[in-house]
Enzyme design. Sequence first.
Site, PDB file in Angstrom:
ATOM      1  N   THR A 192      39.983  64.673  41.332  1.00 52.53           N
ATOM      2  CA  THR A 192      39.085  65.175  42.383  1.00 52.53           C
ATOM      3  C   THR A 192      37.861  64.270  42.497  1.00 52.53           C
ATOM      4  O   THR A 192      37.483  63.864  43.602  1.00 52.53           O
ATOM      5  CB  THR A 192      38.680  66.634  42.069  1.00 52.53           C
ATOM      6  OG1 THR A 192      39.883  67.406  41.964  1.00 52.53           O
ATOM      7  CG2 THR A 192      37.797  67.217  43.149  1.00 52.53           C
TER       8      THR A 192
ATOM      9  N   ALA B  72      45.093  62.687  34.004  1.00 45.43           N
ATOM     10  CA  ALA B  72      45.914  62.647  32.780  1.00 45.43           C
ATOM     11  C   ALA B  72      46.705  63.928  32.508  1.00 45.43           C
ATOM     12  O   ALA B  72      47.809  63.876  31.971  1.00 45.43           O
ATOM     13  CB  ALA B  72      45.012  62.336  31.578  1.00 45.43           C
TER      14      ALA B  72
ATOM     15  N   CYS C 262      45.191  75.312  42.195  1.00 44.24           N
ATOM     16  CA  CYS C 262      43.817  75.667  42.554  1.00 44.24           C
ATOM     17  C   CYS C 262      43.771  76.669  43.694  1.00 44.24           C
ATOM     18  O   CYS C 262      42.733  77.235  43.992  1.00 44.24           O
ATOM     19  CB  CYS C 262      43.014  74.409  42.881  1.00 44.24           C
ATOM     20  SG  CYS C 262      43.901  73.232  43.866  1.00 44.24           S
TER      21      CYS C 262
HETATM   22  N1  PLP Z   1      45.814  65.605  44.063  1.00 49.45           N
HETATM   23  C1  PLP Z   1      46.995  66.199  43.800  1.00 49.45           C
HETATM   24  C2  PLP Z   1      48.208  65.778  44.545  1.00 49.45           C
HETATM   25  C3  PLP Z   1      47.079  67.186  42.828  1.00 49.45           C
HETATM   26  O1  PLP Z   1      48.245  67.767  42.560  1.00 49.45           O
HETATM   27  C4  PLP Z   1      45.898  67.553  42.127  1.00 49.45           C
HETATM   28  C5  PLP Z   1      45.935  68.646  41.131  1.00 49.45           C
HETATM   29  O2  PLP Z   1      46.586  69.656  41.324  1.00 49.45           O
HETATM   30  C6  PLP Z   1      44.690  66.898  42.433  1.00 49.45           C
HETATM   31  C7  PLP Z   1      44.694  65.921  43.414  1.00 49.45           C
HETATM   32  C8  PLP Z   1      43.422  67.213  41.729  1.00 49.45           C
HETATM   33  O3  PLP Z   1      43.529  66.868  40.377  1.00 49.45           O
HETATM   34  P1  PLP Z   1      42.399  67.294  39.303  1.00 49.45           P
HETATM   35  O4  PLP Z   1      42.321  68.801  39.407  1.00 49.45           O
HETATM   36  O5  PLP Z   1      42.938  66.837  38.018  1.00 49.45           O
HETATM   37  O6  PLP Z   1      41.141  66.670  39.710  1.00 49.45           O
END
Ligand code: PLP
Length: 369
Positions: free
Chosen positions: A70, A195, A321
Amino acid sequence: MVYLDNASTTAVHPEVIQLMTEQMNQVWGNPSSTHSLGRQAKSAIESARKTIAKLIGASSNEIIFTSGATEALHTIIHGCIEHHHIQRIITTKIEHHAVLDTIQSLKHVEVNYLSVSDSGEINYNELEKKLQENIPTLVCLMHVNNEIGNITDLKKVSHWCAQYQALFLSDTVQSLGKEIIDVSEVGVDFLIGSAHKFHGPKGIGFYYKKKTLGLPSVFKGGDQEKGLRAGTENTFAIVGMAKALEIAIKNLAQNQTYLFELKEYAKSELLEKFPETIINGSSDAASHILNITLPLDDSKASMIVFLLDMNGICVSRGSACQSGSSKPSHVLQEILPDNLLKKPSIRISFSYLNTKNDIDELIIALQKI
Ligand code: PLP
């Protein structure tokens, strides 16, 4: 408990846990300190950077560590607007919310959404036509869709972006460690990793940026990451991430074959026990994601994940999320007709730790619902 939600997160690999534990005991200096304990931590970080760079065909100075995907996406998108004077973003409505919401928060930037087919395929012709308009553009197209597993042709998009002088960011969170990615071949300008999606720790990620491209730091403060990301580095997590990616890429081919087999088994069992099941997304989607709409009563739609959980099965309806939301997934909204959107849909996502027995357990649970 049967865990079939590996696109949300994965179990940390035992070798990663072991290495991180050793590092916590021994390499706890501040990497910015110039004394020996600090230099030891700095060297662990640089060695992890080298490992990650090598695994994706990049140079070490093209890898910047962040707290996760993110943050990486936010940094790149905002940085491109500020530093590269981007006036337009081309994307789709089936990107992850980390991309969609970041883009929607931007002011004074035109956003063009490419259409997608009812199996979630991007309209590539539309992309090429739009790129010919010669507006300073950032293209944001994810490599593997986190809900339906569709795969974007990175080479094709990179080629057009280079031809029409657009920048190309691909969200590779769901493909890193699962699909072969070599930036020296693909030619993408920016990609990202998180990760915890490849059996590493949570709260750590990175972005790759072509060395010829500048980006400002979002955070102000220290000079860490060559001034590109202020804040003391999480040495243990960085080292753990590099180890996790090394293991994932070493086993990539073997895991992919295994996961395709599991996915085929799941599809055939589901279609046998629930013949009207609909497989959402493209028929050649990634090996670890299977999205289905079940021929169960509409009333079960918002409760399906909970009902499965009561039966010991972890899956999700869309991205993790959004899992608290009773709204249908924004991805399925783009590709399914209203009558199917009302039906219960689930995303089943696999890792090398799953077995056919897990799928049998899922089917037994679905039969009870
Ligand atoms: N992009 C994609 C395609 C994802 O699946 C996710 C997590 O579900 C994210 C971005 C965001 O990752 P993080 O929550 O590790 O920042």
